[in-house]
Design a protein around this motif. Structure first.
Motif, short mmCIF file in Angstrom:
data_model
loop_
_atom_site.label_atom_id
_atom_site.label_comp_id
_atom_site.label_asym_id
_atom_site.label_seq_id
_atom_site.Cartn_x
_atom_site.Cartn_y
_atom_site.Cartn_z
N VAL A 1 0.85 -1.18 0.00
CA VAL A 1 0.00 0.00 0.00
C VAL A 1 0.89 1.24 0.00
O VAL A 1 1.89 1.31 0.72
CB VAL A 1 -0.93 0.01 1.23
CG1 VAL A 1 -1.75 1.31 1.28
CG2 VAL A 1 -1.87 -1.19 1.20
N LEU A 2 0.57 2.22 -0.83
CA LEU A 2 1.40 3.41 -0.96
C LEU A 2 1.55 4.11 0.40
O LEU A 2 0.57 4.44 1.06
CB LEU A 2 0.76 4.38 -1.96
CG LEU A 2 1.55 5.64 -2.30
CD1 LEU A 2 2.88 5.28 -2.96
CD2 LEU A 2 0.73 6.54 -3.23
N GLY A 3 2.79 4.30 0.81
CA GLY A 3 3.07 4.98 2.08
C GLY A 3 3.03 4.07 3.29
O GLY A 3 3.18 4.55 4.42
N ALA A 4 2.87 2.77 3.10
CA ALA A 4 2.83 1.84 4.24
C ALA A 4 4.13 1.91 5.01
O ALA A 4 5.22 1.89 4.44
CB ALA A 4 2.58 0.42 3.75
N GLY A 5 4.03 2.00 6.33
CA GLY A 5 5.19 2.04 7.20
C GLY A 5 5.76 3.43 7.41
O GLY A 5 6.61 3.63 8.27
N LEU A 6 5.27 4.41 6.65
CA LEU A 6 5.78 5.78 6.78
C LEU A 6 4.96 6.62 7.74
O LEU A 6 5.42 7.65 8.20
CB LEU A 6 5.82 6.46 5.40
CG LEU A 6 6.69 5.77 4.34
CD1 LEU A 6 6.62 6.55 3.04
CD2 LEU A 6 8.13 5.66 4.82
N SER A 7 3.74 6.16 8.02
CA SER A 7 2.88 6.91 8.93
C SER A 7 1.90 5.95 9.58
O SER A 7 1.81 4.77 9.21
CB SER A 7 2.12 8.00 8.18
OG SER A 7 1.25 7.43 7.22
N GLU A 8 1.18 6.45 10.56
CA GLU A 8 0.20 5.61 11.25
C GLU A 8 -0.85 5.11 10.28
O GLU A 8 -1.31 3.98 10.37
CB GLU A 8 -0.45 6.41 12.38
CG GLU A 8 -1.40 5.57 13.25
CD GLU A 8 -1.92 6.36 14.44
OE1 GLU A 8 -2.98 6.00 14.95
OE2 GLU A 8 -1.26 7.34 14.84
N LYS A 9 -1.26 5.93 9.35
CA LYS A 9 -2.21 5.53 8.31
C LYS A 9 -1.56 5.79 6.95
O LYS A 9 -1.24 6.92 6.61
CB LYS A 9 -3.51 6.32 8.40
CG LYS A 9 -4.52 5.97 7.30
CD LYS A 9 -5.76 6.84 7.42
CE LYS A 9 -6.78 6.51 6.33
NZ LYS A 9 -6.25 6.79 4.97
N ALA A 10 -1.30 4.73 6.19
CA ALA A 10 -0.70 4.87 4.87
C ALA A 10 -1.59 5.73 4.00
O ALA A 10 -2.81 5.57 3.98
CB ALA A 10 -0.51 3.49 4.24
N LYS A 11 -0.99 6.65 3.24
CA LYS A 11 -1.80 7.55 2.42
C LYS A 11 -2.50 6.83 1.28
O LYS A 11 -3.46 7.36 0.72
CB LYS A 11 -0.95 8.69 1.88
CG LYS A 11 0.19 8.28 0.96
CD LYS A 11 0.96 9.52 0.53
CE LYS A 11 2.12 9.17 -0.40
NZ LYS A 11 2.86 10.39 -0.83
#
Length: 244
Positions: A141-151
């Motif tokens: 998923v795009l942005g997974a692991g970069l924030s609490e909720k992937a964008k």
């Protein structure tokens, strides 16, 4: 409040009575802000917060065929549009997800997917548009692991017994120009992972307002009216996009 977009349809109209019927049907719908009909060109422009398939169904309820040609922002600026044909990974689940950048801040995602199992399912943008191994090769998923909720986590689709999900949502985290070449996946259930990918499609550039003047499909030479009647979903429902 939902962001409105302008939708451009080719509509089979032959007289002023056709114009009046289409205009009346659309203006009676909640979410329709304006309707502009050109009988000479066979074009209907609708500014609305409704999903495009709902608008098309409203037009066709008057007995006229309609095909979506393009989408754009309400002020007609061309920020960009994209589409993902959801036809990989499942024999039964088919549909279309459309994206249009209605302003610098807002990207509208909308679409219809048929043949899904009843329940709630996650709709996500994934990193890659690699379908060499079906949906399993589209990355995370795009942005997974970069924030609490992937964008890339867009929404949860609530699917009833008919297997259809029709949706429209505003997103301020993603931009159309960053999505081209990535993919959209529907995951079974609300927790997306590598093992529950139901159906996916590659995101490709699509026509904005007034950018698609075609009346013959370059893929097979048929008219847009013949093209719209080609089955896309396994249950015989008709094709959603006009393929550019």
């Amino acid at each position: 409040m939902a962001t409105s977009a302008k939708l451009e349809f080719a509509v089979q109209m032959t007289c002023q009575a056709c114009v009046d019927a289409v205009t009346k049907a659309l203006e009676e719908k909640d979410g329709v802000k304006s309707v502009d009909v050109s009988l000479d060109r066979g074009i209907v422009i609708v500014e609305t917060t409704m999903p495009s398939d709902a608008v098309k169904s409203t037009i066709e309820s008057t007995g006229r065929l309609a095909v979506l040609l393009g989408m754009g922002g309400s002020n007609q600026s061309q920020w960009g549009a994209a589409v993902a044909a959801m036809n990989v990974g499942s024999e039964r689940s088919k549909g279309v997800v459309r994206m249009v950048q209605t302003s610098d801040e807002t990207c509208v995602f909308e679409g219809t997917i048929d043949g899904l199992p009843p329940g709630r399912h996650a709709l996500c943008v994934h990193e890659m548009g690699d379908i060499s191994k079906g949906c399993s090769s589209c990355g995370e998923v795009l942005g997974a692991g970069l924030s609490e909720k992937a964008k890339g986590m867009l929404s949860e689709l609530d699917v009833g017994k008919d297997g259809r999900a029709m949706f429209r949502l505003d997103n301020t985290d993603l931009k159309v120009w960053d999505l081209i070449g990535r993919s959209v996946i529907v995951h079974q259930g609300t927790d997306p992972n590598a093992s529950n990918r139901l159906v996916c499609g590659i995101i490709a550039r699509s026509s904005g307002l007034f950018q698609n003047s075609k009346r013959l499909c370059a893929c097979d030479g048929v008219s847009i009216w013949e093209e719209r009647d080609k089955p896309l979903a396994g249950d015989g429902r008709t094709n959603y996009p006009f393929r550019n």
